[in-house]
Design an enzyme around this catalytic site. Structure first.
Site, PDB file in Angstrom:
ATOM      1  CG  ASP A  84      -0.201   0.128   2.539  1.00 44.60           C
ATOM      2  OD1 ASP A  84       0.804  -0.602   2.723  1.00 44.60           O
ATOM      3  OD2 ASP A  84      -0.605   0.929   3.405  1.00 44.60           O
ATOM      4  CD  GLU A 179       4.303   0.770   7.077  1.00 44.98           C
ATOM      5  OE1 GLU A 179       5.086   1.066   7.982  1.00 44.98           O
ATOM      6  OE2 GLU A 179       3.888   1.606   6.243  1.00 44.98           O
TER       7      GLU A 179
END
Ligand SMILES: [Zn+2]
Length: 426
Positions: A84, A179
């Site tokens: 991400d 994350e």
């Protein structure tokens, strides 16, 4: 013709994988599946073993130990990178630009000429003169955090599978979502990962081997006032929650205790969100310190300020709730520095001087280390993260790749007998 690190990187950054703090699902955004599925397919195609995409969006795969190494009891090594990108800045429609053998002059980004990468303002950038630089085009971030890590690990897998003479023990790869919203490790099953020691490829400057992070708590202060018609507020005893919130914020010690006035090993109290109205207000804080005693002290100070405010205005109801977020990985890593020492040796083997600046933040490895799996963070070359001026040099990503190749061999030479984390049998 094997895919190069650069072509992989350019392919991955063009896939929008922004995560979303307000979403309850894992992954938090559907877009992350696009990259996760692509990685799954590419790992199968290159011949990695045990390739699996879990229902929560973790791609895992195995690079089996090489023949000779498999006879010895070598620890299983895991490498992780997150797919991400930060919600802080758009990751939609990323147009990566490659500045080959960059001449060292300021780079004006074409889609927003106000965005200029200026070497005069960045020592790291100055050092990158002559390298092949990659930037975004001005309207998005680049996403090298952490697609540099993803590209490095995918290239590592491909390289090791093609070069069976490079001796290494069993290696697990893991690509995870979310994350950037602090939930990257929430749904990771350590038994399934099956590693004794791990590394994230989510650091920045070449040479970095990070093994200390902040310890972190979050605090939520709720202020309930007394709501009345403003015309009769005096008569009915209005207590305005917003004004109390303002008093609390004004009472915070600023010098040496806010993010704006601290650096290096200093911690802080940081209010980051204020919501509400005259009747009720909420303030969200993060508390940070490298030491648990310092963290507890910051919680105590905040509670003390809330109590003082409560005493000054007994008609209001003021609550301060503090919850744990993550802990400094150094507390666990210090007990056995083997994973850090071998990573530093690998950095030296590629001609760099290792550095271990304590990270003023957390990593996925903070959570893993606390859960028992030692996980220092290694550099991937990405710089100026989370904004339009993010950049990475191809040569720095190549150094990270070479470092990983050295690292797996160092573990094969010196890792026998290392215990680390003991995953439960799956
Ligand atoms: Zn990252």
């Amino acid at each position: 013709m094997p895919d190069s690190l650069l072509t992989r990187f350019l392919r991955y950054v063009q896939i929008d994988t922004q995560s979303d703090e307000d979403s309850p699902t894992t992954p938090s955004t559907a877009a992350q599946w696009d990259l996760l599925r692509l990685l799954e397919a590419e790992l199968r195609e290159m011949g990695a073993a045990e390739v699996r995409l879990t229902p929560h969006g973790y791609v895992m795969a195995t690079l089996p130990a090489t023949r000779e190494a498999s006879k010895r009891r070598l620890p299983t090594l895991a490498f992780l990178a997150h797919v991400d990108t930060a919600p802080a800045f758009s990751g939609h429609g990323v147009k990566p630009l490659v500045h080959r053998r960059w001449n060292g002059k300021p780079i004006r980004l074409p889609d927003d000429p106000a965005q200029v990468l200026d070497p005069a303002q960045s020592p790291e950038l100055k050092l990158a003169k002559g390298k092949d630089l990659i930037t975004a085009s001005g309207r998005t971030l680049l996403g090298a955090d952490d697609k540099a890590g993803v590209a490095i690990l995918m290239t590592l897998a491909d390289y090791l599978l093609r070069h069976p003479k490079i001796k290494h023990g069993p290696i697990r790869l893991c690509f995870n979502p979310d994350e950037e919203i602090g939930r990257g490790m929430d749904k990771l099953n350590l038994a399934e990962l099956g590693a004794n020691v791990a590394y994230t490829l989510d650091g920045e400057t070449p040479g970095e081997v990070v093994w200390e992070t902040f310890s972190a708590d979050g605090a939520l202060v709720t202020i309930e006032g007394v709501s009345t018609h403003p015309g009769q507020a005096k008569k009915h005893g209005m207590v305005n929650a917003l004004l109390l919130a303002g008093r609390l914020l004004a009472a915070l010690p600023r010098e040496g205790l806010s993010p704006e006035t601290t650096e290096k090993r200093e911690g802080f109290i940081h209010p980051y969100q204020l919501t509400g109205g005259a009747d009720r207000a909420e303030i969200r804080f993060i508390l940070r310190d490298f030491e648990l005693a310092g963290l507890a002290d910051k919680g105590k100070r905040l509670r003390g300020l809330c109590q003082g405010l409560q005493a000054a205005e007994p008609r209001a109801r003021i609550q301060c709730r503090i919850r744990k977020q993550y802990r400094n990985m150094g507390y666990w890593l210090k007990k056995d520095m083997t994973p850090v020492d071998l990573a530093c040796a690998a950095v030296r083997a590629v001609g760099l001087e290792p550095s271990s600046p304590p990270t003023r933040g957390g990593t996925d490895g903070s959570r893993l280390t606390e859960r028992g799996l030692p996980t220092p963070n290694l550099f991937n070359g990405a710089q100026n993260l989370h904004g339009p001026l993010e950049w990475v040099a191809v040569q720095d990503m190549e150094l990270a790749l070479k470092m990983c190749v050295e690292l797996v061999q160092l573990w094969a030479q010196r890792g026998a007998g290392y215990r680390g984390y003991r995953p439960k049998v799956r």
